[in-house]
Design a protein around this motif. Structure first.
Motif, PDB file in Angstrom:
ATOM      1  N   GLU A   1      17.173  91.455  -2.543  1.00 44.64           N
ATOM      2  CA  GLU A   1      17.916  90.199  -2.533  1.00 44.64           C
ATOM      3  C   GLU A   1      17.522  89.234  -1.418  1.00 44.64           C
TER       4      GLU A   1
ATOM      5  N   ASN B   1      15.902  86.033  -2.341  1.00 45.02           N
ATOM      6  CA  ASN B   1      16.662  84.920  -2.918  1.00 45.02           C
ATOM      7  C   ASN B   1      17.089  83.889  -1.882  1.00 45.02           C
ATOM      8  N   SER B   2      17.190  84.298  -0.630  1.00 44.87           N
ATOM      9  CA  SER B   2      17.684  83.392   0.408  1.00 44.87           C
ATOM     10  C   SER B   2      16.555  82.770   1.237  1.00 44.87           C
TER      11      SER B   2
ATOM     12  N   LYS C   1       9.290  81.075  -0.654  1.00 42.95           N
ATOM     13  CA  LYS C   1       9.349  81.639  -2.009  1.00 42.95           C
ATOM     14  C   LYS C   1       8.095  81.296  -2.795  1.00 42.95           C
TER      15      LYS C   1
ATOM     16  N   THR D   1      23.252  88.383  -6.309  1.00 43.48           N
ATOM     17  CA  THR D   1      22.644  87.229  -6.969  1.00 43.48           C
ATOM     18  C   THR D   1      23.651  86.083  -6.920  1.00 43.48           C
ATOM     19  N   SER D   2      23.231  84.914  -7.371  1.00 39.10           N
ATOM     20  CA  SER D   2      24.148  83.777  -7.404  1.00 39.10           C
ATOM     21  C   SER D   2      25.301  84.024  -8.369  1.00 39.10           C
TER      22      SER D   2
ATOM     23  N   TRP E   1      12.224  86.741 -10.717  1.00 38.47           N
ATOM     24  CA  TRP E   1      12.711  85.599  -9.949  1.00 38.47           C
ATOM     25  C   TRP E   1      13.863  84.893 -10.648  1.00 38.47           C
TER      26      TRP E   1
ATOM     27  N   GLN F   1      16.889  87.219 -10.357  1.00 29.08           N
ATOM     28  CA  GLN F   1      17.148  87.391  -8.917  1.00 29.08           C
ATOM     29  C   GLN F   1      17.298  88.848  -8.512  1.00 29.08           C
TER      30      GLN F   1
END
Length: 334
Positions: A87, A90-91, A97, A222-223, A330, A333
């Motif tokens: 994870e 993701n940030s 990225k 994840t979001s 991607w 996520q």
């Protein structure tokens, strides 16, 4: 053995094995000449840039993602993360990225499954048998055989809802079902899963929470999953409090919501192994919550020995141009 492969490995991972054994393993199993370089959190950008020069493959901890992402060489084609969850990708900043997308990133899945399944069974039995209370009394030389430690349910009378039925979730479901528990699960689709009586989707989360004696979170961060249980979601458990186990990611529920749920009686007891901020600060109110046991992110710690095995297996696939296992998606996520 004409081909030479330069591999970067997190320094922390080499604490558990002999670097020369890694090289021998690669050369004997994969059939290429290998060179190893250790990278760590103490390396500055210049040192990392030099170490990663001409590296084609890397096995690193996600704590190095940002640092490595700032100096990814064109030669680096594949990165395997030593954790099941990746994870932190993701940030990362968008420009970092973008650099990571130029290579393949894979997860160390199917490494921590059995250890985490054991943790869940241990947590359930500990809560049912009131082991934290018994241990505390033992330290105080207090012999009491009263209802609060003698009245318990057997596992065959219990139900558990598993949030997240990936590789780890499936093995947790199998372990719980083998002990006689009724298993329910939360996932994005309704496809049946072995050992799971019924599948719920996110829109049916309240129904799942009201159905089960135990809720175990194994979802990635994840979001879509952040805060899934925050902001009073657990209020639906007011008439039937749950016992909560978190071995997924800490941001499934924020600290304030855990405190509220415990103090309001929506969570009766809990075993928490993951948190929004780690290490959990001494001033966190979670330490002082009644019937809440804190463990320092160790539910899968025993699986470290399999990280090397999974890496070598995937390295064989890489060298022989076969599909790599557990590629990071991607879009999803995870």
């Amino acid at each position: 053995m004409s081909r030479f492969l330069k591999v970067a490995i997190s320094q922390e991972l080499l604490q558990f094995t002999n670097p020369e054994r890694y090289v021998q393993h690669i050369e004997n199993r994969v059939g290429v000449k290998a060179g190893l370089v250790a990278v760590g959190a103490d390396d500055n950008v210049q040192q990392l840039t030099e170490k990663l020069r001409d590296c084609e493959v890397a096995l690193i901890l996600p704590t190095l993602f940002e640092a490595v992402g700032n100096c990814l060489p064109p030669s680096l084609k594949w990165i395997q993360c030593a954790w099941a969850g990746v994870e932190p990708l993701n940030s990362l900043a968008d420009d970092v990225k973008k650099r990571f997308r130029q290579c393949i990133v894979t997860r160390s899945a199917a490494v921590y499954n059995l250890e985490m399944a054991d943790y869940v069974i241990c947590a359930i039995i500990s809560m049912e048998r009131n082991m934290p209370k018994i241990i505390k009394r033992s330290l105080n030389k207090d012999w009491q055989r009263i209802e609060d430690v003698c009245g318990y349910r057997t596992l065959s009378k219990l139900s558990i809802g598993i949030l997240g039925l990936g590789d780890i979730g499936k093995d947790v479901a199998k372990a719980c079902n083998s002990m006689g528990m009724t298993v329910y699960g939360l996932k994005t689709t309704w496809e049946p899963v072995d050992h799971v009586k019924k599948i719920y989707t996110s829109s049916e989360l309240p129904e799942l929470l009201q159905t089960c004696d135990y809720i175990c979170n194994i979802l990635p961060s994840t979001s879509h999953t952040k805060g899934l249980l925050s902001n009073g979601v657990l209020k639906v458990c007011s008439s039937k409090p749950i016992r909560f186990i978190n071995i997924g990611r800490g941001d499934i529920i924020d600290e304030r919501s855990i405190v509220e749920a415990v103090n309001s009686g929506w969570i009766e007891k809990a075993f928490l192994d993951v948190f929004e901020k780690e290490p959990l600060p001494p001033e966190s109110p979670l330490w002082d919550l009644k019937d809440v046991t804190i463990t320092p992110h160790v539910s899968g710690a025993g699986g470290r020995g399999l990280v090397e095995k999974r890496f070598i297996e995937n390295l064989e696939n890489y060298i022989h141009n076969r599909p790599l296992k557990y590629i990071f998606n991607w879009d999803k996520q995870y």
